[in-house]
Design a protein around this motif. Structure first.
Motif, mmCIF file in Angstrom:
data_model
loop_
_atom_site.group_PDB
_atom_site.id
_atom_site.type_symbol
_atom_site.label_atom_id
_atom_site.label_comp_id
_atom_site.label_asym_id
_atom_site.label_seq_id
_atom_site.Cartn_x
_atom_site.Cartn_y
_atom_site.Cartn_z
ATOM 1 N N HIS A 53 0.805 -1.214 0.000
ATOM 2 C CA HIS A 53 0.000 0.000 0.000
ATOM 3 C C HIS A 53 0.843 1.271 0.000
ATOM 4 N N THR A 54 0.176 2.345 -0.408
ATOM 5 C CA THR A 54 0.677 3.705 -0.257
ATOM 6 C C THR A 54 -0.379 4.459 0.556
ATOM 7 N N GLU A 55 -0.274 5.771 0.611
ATOM 8 C CA GLU A 55 -1.288 6.548 1.313
ATOM 9 C C GLU A 55 -2.608 6.593 0.555
ATOM 10 N N ASP A 56 -2.569 6.268 -0.757
ATOM 11 C CA ASP A 56 -3.773 6.386 -1.584
ATOM 12 C C ASP A 56 -4.195 5.097 -2.266
ATOM 13 N N PHE A 57 -3.399 4.031 -2.149
ATOM 14 C CA PHE A 57 -3.676 2.799 -2.886
ATOM 15 C C PHE A 57 -3.330 1.599 -2.011
ATOM 16 N N PHE A 58 -4.064 0.496 -2.186
ATOM 17 C CA PHE A 58 -3.715 -0.739 -1.497
ATOM 18 C C PHE A 58 -4.163 -1.933 -2.314
ATOM 19 N N VAL A 59 -3.461 -3.047 -2.126
ATOM 20 C CA VAL A 59 -3.858 -4.329 -2.685
ATOM 21 C C VAL A 59 -3.488 -5.384 -1.652
ATOM 22 N N GLY A 60 -4.405 -6.302 -1.392
ATOM 23 C CA GLY A 60 -4.176 -7.312 -0.375
ATOM 24 C C GLY A 60 -4.495 -8.702 -0.874
ATOM 25 N N LEU A 61 -3.855 -9.696 -0.262
ATOM 26 C CA LEU A 61 -4.072 -11.099 -0.585
ATOM 27 C C LEU A 61 -4.012 -11.875 0.717
ATOM 28 N N SER A 62 -4.990 -12.753 0.972
ATOM 29 C CA SER A 62 -5.008 -13.430 2.262
ATOM 30 C C SER A 62 -5.785 -14.741 2.206
ATOM 31 N N VAL A 63 -5.438 -15.632 3.114
ATOM 32 C CA VAL A 63 -6.189 -16.845 3.409
ATOM 33 C C VAL A 63 -6.433 -16.830 4.913
ATOM 34 N N PRO A 64 -7.647 -16.531 5.371
ATOM 35 C CA PRO A 64 -7.889 -16.398 6.805
ATOM 36 C C PRO A 64 -7.677 -17.681 7.608
ATOM 37 N N ARG A 81 -11.484 5.208 17.267
ATOM 38 C CA ARG A 81 -10.181 5.553 16.709
ATOM 39 C C ARG A 81 -9.480 6.462 17.705
ATOM 40 N N ALA A 82 -8.588 5.888 18.513
ATOM 41 C CA ALA A 82 -7.878 6.671 19.522
ATOM 42 C C ALA A 82 -6.862 7.598 18.860
ATOM 43 N N LYS A 83 -6.533 8.668 19.549
ATOM 44 C CA LYS A 83 -5.582 9.623 19.000
ATOM 45 C C LYS A 83 -4.230 8.953 18.798
ATOM 46 N N GLU A 84 -3.565 9.338 17.734
ATOM 47 C CA GLU A 84 -2.292 8.724 17.388
ATOM 48 C C GLU A 84 -1.219 9.043 18.428
ATOM 49 N N ARG A 85 -0.377 8.056 18.696
ATOM 50 C CA ARG A 85 0.751 8.263 19.606
ATOM 51 C C ARG A 85 2.006 8.655 18.841
ATOM 52 N N TYR A 86 2.152 8.069 17.658
ATOM 53 C CA TYR A 86 3.318 8.359 16.834
ATOM 54 C C TYR A 86 2.827 8.624 15.421
ATOM 55 N N ARG A 87 3.385 9.592 14.794
ATOM 56 C CA ARG A 87 2.960 9.921 13.435
ATOM 57 C C ARG A 87 3.516 8.912 12.451
ATOM 58 N N ARG A 88 2.650 8.252 11.723
ATOM 59 C CA ARG A 88 3.071 7.294 10.707
ATOM 60 C C ARG A 88 2.300 7.572 9.434
ATOM 61 N N GLY A 89 2.829 7.090 8.322
ATOM 62 C CA GLY A 89 2.119 7.243 7.077
ATOM 63 C C GLY A 89 0.877 6.380 7.072
ATOM 64 N N ARG A 90 -0.215 6.901 6.583
ATOM 65 C CA ARG A 90 -1.461 6.138 6.520
ATOM 66 C C ARG A 90 -1.394 5.046 5.474
ATOM 67 N N CYS A 91 -2.215 4.032 5.698
ATOM 68 C CA CYS A 91 -2.469 3.036 4.667
ATOM 69 C C CYS A 91 -3.670 3.516 3.851
ATOM 70 N N GLY A 92 -3.626 3.314 2.544
ATOM 71 C CA GLY A 92 -4.744 3.708 1.705
ATOM 72 C C GLY A 92 -5.957 2.821 1.872
ATOM 73 N N CYS A 93 -5.860 1.805 2.776
ATOM 74 C CA CYS A 93 -6.974 0.878 2.968
ATOM 75 C C CYS A 93 -8.092 1.525 3.775
ATOM 76 N N TYR A 94 -8.192 1.250 5.079
ATOM 77 C CA TYR A 94 -9.327 1.743 5.837
ATOM 78 C C TYR A 94 -8.839 2.309 7.169
ATOM 79 N N THR A 95 -9.242 3.511 7.464
ATOM 80 C CA THR A 95 -8.822 4.144 8.731
ATOM 81 C C THR A 95 -10.009 4.855 9.366
ATOM 82 N N TYR A 96 -11.081 4.125 9.597
ATOM 83 C CA TYR A 96 -12.273 4.711 10.231
ATOM 84 C C TYR A 96 -12.042 4.849 11.728
#
Length: 308
Positions: free
Chosen positions: A164-175, A293-308
């Motif tokens: 992912h970037t801040e605006d794009f993501f692609v994921g692959l998984s087997v739960p 969504r608790a306030k951030e403790r450390y500033r990090r780059g967002r994932c373009g996925c989901y940050t509700y």
């Protein structure tokens, strides 16, 4: 970089071994609020603490209609590259119920200034139970009332990736890689589950300074069935008002509306209408959503996925 290539290649080979199998995990139309349930690599993708609860009542109007409760929470560990998460699933259909408690571990790599790769594993425990006393028995004289509740246990092990970037993501998984068969004391098969493959992709762009649009898609591969794809178009304004519409061909169409009631909490409601020949016989799918969504403790780059 060579070690990174080996890391990615090994993960892809592991996942590809299980593409041909099926799995009975429920797939909710509002999967954007519970991504941790199908991809452990999501753990720690938000720069603060994040938790969500989602209750869904499906096929309203049917006796014993499915009811599902999802609870999940995750965070990065300090300023490290490690993310941890927990998701709990309770699924009830008629006389049967399944409960899962699952832990998630993710490791995040910065590939360059823009791209990040996270890999994760999911480990946990599942319990499947059926209450024969709730069933309509055609020949009661053949029924053994001592059966009552029949309960089976199994372990869960899964894995996934997010690029992912801040605006794009692609994921692959087997739960869950593990094939499980639930039986009663007479060796009758009550239910079975085998692995399935999830793929999701999405990007977001700003329509205006405070207006964001995010189209996404979730694909599930199941042995013996057509590939299913759920499309979702998500919208939020100033991270205060949220909405989406979703669609799966010949299965369902629905929408969601949510409001941020404080800096930390967002609450919303979703409704999905069933398509196809069964649409006349049920009242659709209702979902209630609450996210923290608790306030951030450390500033990090967002994932373009989901940050509700």
């Amino acid at each position: 970089m060579k070690s990174l290539q080996n890391f990615v290649l090994s993960g892809i080979l592991i996942l590809s071994c299980f593409i041909g199998h099926a799995q009975s995990d429920p797939k909710l139309t509002n999967y954007i609020f519970t991504p941790l349930t199908f991809n452990p690599a999501y753990a720690g993708s938000f720069e603060g603490y994040s938790a969500s609860a989602l209750y869904t009542s499906q096929w309203v109007g049917f006796d014993g209609a499915p009811e599902t409760l999802y609870l999940s929470a995750h965070s990065k560990i300090g300023d490290s590259n490690v993310g941890l998460g927990l998701d709990i699933v309770s699924d009830k259909v008629g006389a049967t119920k399944e409960n899962r408690a699952l832990g998630n571990f993710a490791y995040h790599l910065r590939l360059n200034r823009t791209w990040r790769l996270s890999s994760g594993i999911k480990v946990g425990y599942a319990n499947y139970a059926i209450d024969y006393r709730q069933l309509s028995i055609e020949n009661p004289q053949e029924f053994n009332p001592s059966l009552g509740d029949v309960s089976n246990h199994s372990f869960v092990f899964g894995a996934g990736f997010y690029l992912h970037t801040e605006d794009f993501f692609v994921g692959l998984s087997v739960p869950n890689f593990l094939t499980t068969q639930y039986v009663d004391e007479f060796r009758n098969t009550l239910a079975s589950s085998t692995p399935n493959l999830f793929g999701n992709i999405g990007f977001q762009f700003e329509l205006d300074r405070d207006v964001v649009l995010q189209p996404t898609a979730l694909v599930r591969v199941i042995e013996g069935a057509p590939i299913s794809t759920l499309y979702s178009l998500n919208f939020h304004w100033e991270e205060k008002f949220y909405a989406n519409v979703n669609f799966e061909y010949d299965v369902s169409v629905g929408g969601f509306v949510g409001f941020r009631i404080s800096d930390q909490f967002m609450a919303g409601y979703a409704y999905d209408a069933t398509m196809g020949k069964y649409s006349r016989f049920n009242g659709g799918i209702h979902s209630l959503v609450l996210t923290l969504r608790a306030k951030e403790r450390y500033r990090r780059g967002r994932c373009g996925c989901y940050t509700y």
